[in-house]
Structures are given as C-alpha cells and as structure tokens.
Motif scaffolding. Structure first.
Motif, short mmCIF file in Angstrom:
data_model
loop_
_atom_site.label_atom_id
_atom_site.label_comp_id
_atom_site.label_asym_id
_atom_site.label_seq_id
_atom_site.Cartn_x
_atom_site.Cartn_y
_atom_site.Cartn_z
N PHE A 96 37.90 74.61 23.50
CA PHE A 96 37.93 75.48 22.32
C PHE A 96 39.24 76.38 22.37
CE2 PHE A 96 33.47 74.92 22.91
CZ PHE A 96 32.98 74.62 21.64
N PRO A 126 26.70 86.36 25.99
CA PRO A 126 26.39 86.82 27.46
C PRO A 126 26.72 85.73 28.70
CG PRO A 126 24.49 85.97 26.36
CD PRO A 126 25.70 86.03 25.34
N SER A 162 38.25 69.99 37.23
CA SER A 162 36.94 69.92 38.22
C SER A 162 36.39 68.46 38.43
CB SER A 162 35.89 70.47 37.05
OG SER A 162 36.00 70.06 35.70
N VAL A 183 23.03 74.79 17.20
CA VAL A 183 24.14 75.55 17.95
C VAL A 183 23.99 77.05 17.86
CG1 VAL A 183 25.47 73.62 18.46
CG2 VAL A 183 26.19 75.05 16.59
N TYR A 209 31.50 69.46 12.27
CA TYR A 209 30.66 69.01 13.15
C TYR A 209 30.49 67.39 13.09
CZ TYR A 209 29.69 73.70 14.92
OH TYR A 209 29.56 74.90 15.47
N GLN A 230 27.27 75.87 28.74
CA GLN A 230 27.60 76.72 27.38
C GLN A 230 27.92 75.39 26.52
OE1 GLN A 230 30.65 79.97 27.72
NE2 GLN A 230 30.57 78.96 29.69
N THR A 232 41.30 83.03 35.11
CA THR A 232 40.30 83.61 33.93
C THR A 232 40.13 85.06 34.10
OG1 THR A 232 38.28 83.47 34.80
CG2 THR A 232 39.22 81.44 33.81
C1 BJW Z 1 39.53 73.19 32.79
C2 BJW Z 1 39.76 71.70 32.57
C3 BJW Z 1 39.48 70.99 33.69
C4 BJW Z 1 40.41 72.85 30.89
N1 BJW Z 1 38.79 71.36 34.74
N2 BJW Z 1 38.83 73.71 33.89
C5 BJW Z 1 30.01 91.69 25.16
C6 BJW Z 1 31.24 91.85 25.01
C7 BJW Z 1 32.42 91.57 24.14
C8 BJW Z 1 31.62 90.77 22.91
C9 BJW Z 1 30.50 90.31 22.87
C10 BJW Z 1 29.51 90.77 23.96
N3 BJW Z 1 28.43 90.37 23.75
C11 BJW Z 1 28.38 89.66 22.72
C12 BJW Z 1 29.45 89.54 22.19
C13 BJW Z 1 29.92 88.90 20.93
C14 BJW Z 1 30.24 87.27 21.24
C15 BJW Z 1 31.45 87.19 22.15
O1 BJW Z 1 31.21 87.05 23.35
N4 BJW Z 1 32.65 87.39 21.53
C16 BJW Z 1 33.70 87.25 22.59
C17 BJW Z 1 34.68 86.25 22.18
C18 BJW Z 1 34.61 88.64 22.64
N5 BJW Z 1 29.16 86.67 21.51
C19 BJW Z 1 28.30 86.30 20.79
O2 BJW Z 1 28.41 86.51 19.43
C20 BJW Z 1 27.06 85.52 21.33
N6 BJW Z 1 25.82 86.28 20.72
C21 BJW Z 1 25.38 87.24 21.18
O3 BJW Z 1 25.80 88.01 22.12
O4 BJW Z 1 24.20 87.90 20.37
C22 BJW Z 1 23.86 89.13 20.55
C23 BJW Z 1 24.66 89.93 19.55
C24 BJW Z 1 24.81 89.58 18.34
C25 BJW Z 1 25.40 90.48 17.13
C26 BJW Z 1 26.31 91.12 17.59
C27 BJW Z 1 26.54 91.24 19.27
C28 BJW Z 1 25.72 90.78 20.03
C29 BJW Z 1 26.86 84.12 20.82
C30 BJW Z 1 28.19 83.32 21.34
C31 BJW Z 1 28.01 81.95 20.89
C32 BJW Z 1 29.13 81.09 21.29
N7 BJW Z 1 29.29 80.00 20.49
C33 BJW Z 1 30.29 78.89 20.67
C34 BJW Z 1 30.16 77.73 19.69
C35 BJW Z 1 28.85 76.74 19.96
C36 BJW Z 1 28.75 75.73 18.84
C37 BJW Z 1 29.93 74.75 18.80
O5 BJW Z 1 30.23 73.98 19.84
O6 BJW Z 1 30.38 74.46 17.87
O7 BJW Z 1 30.16 78.48 22.13
S1 BJW Z 1 31.97 79.46 20.74
C38 BJW Z 1 32.48 78.38 22.16
O8 BJW Z 1 33.11 79.53 23.24
C39 BJW Z 1 31.54 77.75 22.50
C40 BJW Z 1 31.67 77.82 23.96
O9 BJW Z 1 30.32 77.34 24.32
C41 BJW Z 1 32.00 79.01 24.27
C42 BJW Z 1 32.63 79.33 25.41
O10 BJW Z 1 33.78 78.47 25.58
P1 BJW Z 1 34.25 77.89 26.90
O11 BJW Z 1 33.33 76.65 27.31
O12 BJW Z 1 34.70 78.71 27.98
O13 BJW Z 1 35.62 77.14 26.56
P2 BJW Z 1 37.08 77.54 26.44
O14 BJW Z 1 37.79 76.46 25.66
O15 BJW Z 1 37.13 78.79 26.16
O16 BJW Z 1 37.60 77.22 27.81
C43 BJW Z 1 37.85 76.30 28.58
C44 BJW Z 1 38.42 76.50 29.88
O17 BJW Z 1 38.40 75.12 30.78
C45 BJW Z 1 39.72 77.14 30.12
O18 BJW Z 1 39.65 78.15 30.98
C46 BJW Z 1 40.76 75.93 30.67
O19 BJW Z 1 41.50 76.65 31.63
C47 BJW Z 1 39.54 75.26 31.63
N8 BJW Z 1 39.83 73.67 31.82
N9 BJW Z 1 40.39 71.68 31.52
C48 BJW Z 1 38.55 72.77 34.69
N10 BJW Z 1 39.78 69.46 33.57
#
Ligand code: BJW
Ligand code: ZN
Length: 247
Positions: free
Chosen positions: A31, A191, A228, A155, A63, A97, A214
């Motif tokens: 992402f 979370p 990985s 999703v 999508y 995730q 991270t």
């Molecule tokens: C390698 C590699 C290799 C590369 N080997 N490594 C607390 C604090 C602050 C904010 C919040 C909080 N609680 C909730 C929030 C709000 C929000 C949030 O977290 N925002 C932050 C961004 C600040 N969260 C939400 O809204 C969640 N809901 C929720 O909490 O509900 C309650 C609530 C409601 C209303 C208000 C407040 C609370 C829902 C989150 C849903 C996330 N959805 C997505 C899209 C899914 C659908 C789709 O696929 O289209 O999920 S967003 C996207 O990010 C996707 C992923 O699962 C998610 C995480 O990303 P991930 O997997 O970590 O990927 P990347 O790209 O970020 O990182 C990849 C990593 O791999 C990198 O580090 C590379 O270095 C590494 N890498 N190659 C090993 N070969």
C-alpha cells in the motif's frame, strides 16, 4: 538467527501477524511506499465508504484491477514457510491484514483475516453477502437482493469496524503468545498495529521481519531487515533440522 532459534525452543504459543509486504514477492503491490498502491491513488479516494458513495465506479475499477492481478499470482516461499510453522508449535495462530487469500493458497488452514477478503462481495447498506459469481461492471453495479443497496467488496475500509469476533480472537491469541512475529507490515494501521504491542506487554518475545524499520522496531526483541520470502524459509529449515537433531 542463532539467538532467535535458541529463544524459540522454549516457546509453545506462536502468533504471526502479516501485512502487504509478505505478498510483495508474489508481485502484489504494497500500500505505502513509492511502488505502493497509494503512490498512485490516495487512500481516502478509494478505501473509504465516503469514496465509494461519491464515486463507486472508480472504486470498483480499482478493485477489479487488483482482482485481475491476484488471478495471476502465486504464494511465495514466505507464505509456504508460514504454513509450515503451524506444525512447529503447540499452538499457532496466523493473523493477516491481507485480503488476497495467498496464505490459504499456501496451505495455511486457519487464518484470521482482519481486513476481510477482496474476493468476496457484500451489500454496502445491510452487509448481506452477495454470492453471485462473475465480474462486477463498474458502470452497472449490482444491487442487494434484500435491500437494494449497492454491492461493494467485503473488505474493511478506514473508519469501519473490524469483525468483532475476529479482532477479539486476534487480541486474545496475541496476549497469550510466547512469541509474536510481525511480518511485512508498516505497523501503522490500527487496531492491527496494536497487536504486537499487546503481545509484548503480555510477555511475548517480539520478532519483526521487514525490509525497512517500522514504528515497532524499537520495542522488538529481534529485527530482521530482510524479505520475508528469504528469511522465513531459512528460519523454518533451521527449526526443522533442530527438531530432527533433538529426537
Ligand atoms: C516487506 C517486503 C518483503 C515490503 N518482506 N517486508 C489508533 C490510532 C490512530 C488511528 C487509528 C487508531 N485506531 C483506529 C484508527 C483509524 C484508522 C487508522 O489506523 N489510521 C492510521 C493510518 C493512522 N483505522 C481504522 O479506520 C480501522 N478501523 C477502526 O479502527 O475502526 C474503529 C474506528 C472507527 C472510526 C474512527 C476511529 C476508529 C480500519 C482500518 C482498515 C484498513 N484498511 C486497509 C484497506 C483494506 C481493503 C483493501 O485492501 O483495499 O487495509 S488500509 C491498508 O493498510 C490495508 C492494509 O491491510 C493496511 C495495512 O497495511 P500494511 O499491510 O502494513 O501494508 P503497507 O504497504 O503499509 O506496508 C508494507 C510493509 O511491507 C512495509 O513496511 C515494507 O517495508 C514491507 N515490505 N516488501 C518483508 N519482501
Ligand atoms: Zn442490502
């Protein structure tokens, strides 16, 4: 690696949390980062209910493009290593995730999918599953048979609640873990990003595998800045040969 292998010997309960990085070596874009999906599209334009309501056809095009890509990719050695890890501990829990089903394709039996699954559809209004097969036409999005709402991918978007049972199980497992692996996730999205913190607070050994540091790297007991798909098969091979030697 040697130190980690020694510490693993005393661990009975293992939890693994994965993110988009574990599928990168299969050719699925992550992402964040320059090559990431959101280098091209802003998240709030695509991964929120507001975006879907304002521009459903663009969201569906995105999508559909991702589904098409997933039709062409295979699990990589990292996915297979994690499916083998199931056999190496008394208790093993895989939390992802990712929405791409690649863990299941690699043979992992039970996977807690925190953010849903891109291959399923549901109603945007009443959440009923939409089971019709076939592609979704972005210019003629099907309607829910129960309430007439628009069909969307099953999703979890920003601002939406995760499935309560799934996230509760994920926290329970993490809090009981002896060892917790955070693999290929930027640990930014909550979370999910709270799970390694909860595990560590409850006494787990925290291991991070990521090509980059991270926000959780500093609290981790072990950090391996490697892909990985390279690190995990090596670790699993070492664990298996130790087992044979111990028997
Ligand atoms: C390698 C590699 C290799 C590369 N080997 N490594 C607390 C604090 C602050 C904010 C919040 C909080 N609680 C909730 C929030 C709000 C929000 C949030 O977290 N925002 C932050 C961004 C600040 N969260 C939400 O809204 C969640 N809901 C929720 O909490 O509900 C309650 C609530 C409601 C209303 C208000 C407040 C609370 C829902 C989150 C849903 C996330 N959805 C997505 C899209 C899914 C659908 C789709 O696929 O289209 O999920 S967003 C996207 O990010 C996707 C992923 O699962 C998610 C995480 O990303 P991930 O997997 O970590 O990927 P990347 O790209 O970020 O990182 C990849 C990593 O791999 C990198 O580090 C590379 O270095 C590494 N890498 N190659 C090993 N070969
Ligand atoms: Zn409906």
């Amino acid at each position: 690696m040697e130190d980690l292998l020694k510490r693993i010997k005393s661990c009975k309960r293992c939890v693994v949390l994965t993110g988009a990085g574990v599928s990168a070596e299969s050719g699925v874009p992550t992402f964040r980062g320059k090559e990431g999906l959101w280098g091209k599209f802003r998240p709030e334009e695509l991964a929120t209910m507001d975006a879907f309501m304002a521009n459903s056809s663009i969201v569906w095009e995105w999508y559909n493009w991702r589904r098409e890509l997933l039709g062409k990719v295979q699990p990589n050695p990292g996915h297979f290593a994690m499916s083998e890890m199931e056999q190496l501990f008394d208790s093993f829990c895989l939390i992802t995730q990712n929405v791409d089903s690649l863990h299941q394709a690699a043979g992992s039996k039970e996977v807690l999918e925190l953010h849903g699954n891109i291959l399923r559809n549901k109603c945007a209004d009443c959440s009923s599953p939409f089971l019709d097969e076939g592609d979704i036409d972005p210019d003629a999005i099907p309607k829910c048979k129960k309430c007439g709402g628009k069909i969307r991918p099953d999703v979890v978007w920003f601002g939406e609640l995760l499935n309560e049972q799934v996230i509760n199980s994920a926290f329970e497992e993490s809090e009981q873990a002896d060892i917790f692996f955070s693999v290929g996730t930027s640990a930014l999205v909550h979370p999910a990003a709270s799970l390694p913190v909860a595990a560590k607070r409850h006494g787990a050994i925290l291991v991070e595998i990521n090509v980059e540091p991270t926000p959780i790297s500093e609290m981790a007991d072990f950090c391996f800045n490697l892909p990985s798909g390279q690190f995990l098969p090596d670790m699993v091979a070492n664990l298996k040969s130790e087992r044979v030697a111990d028997q």
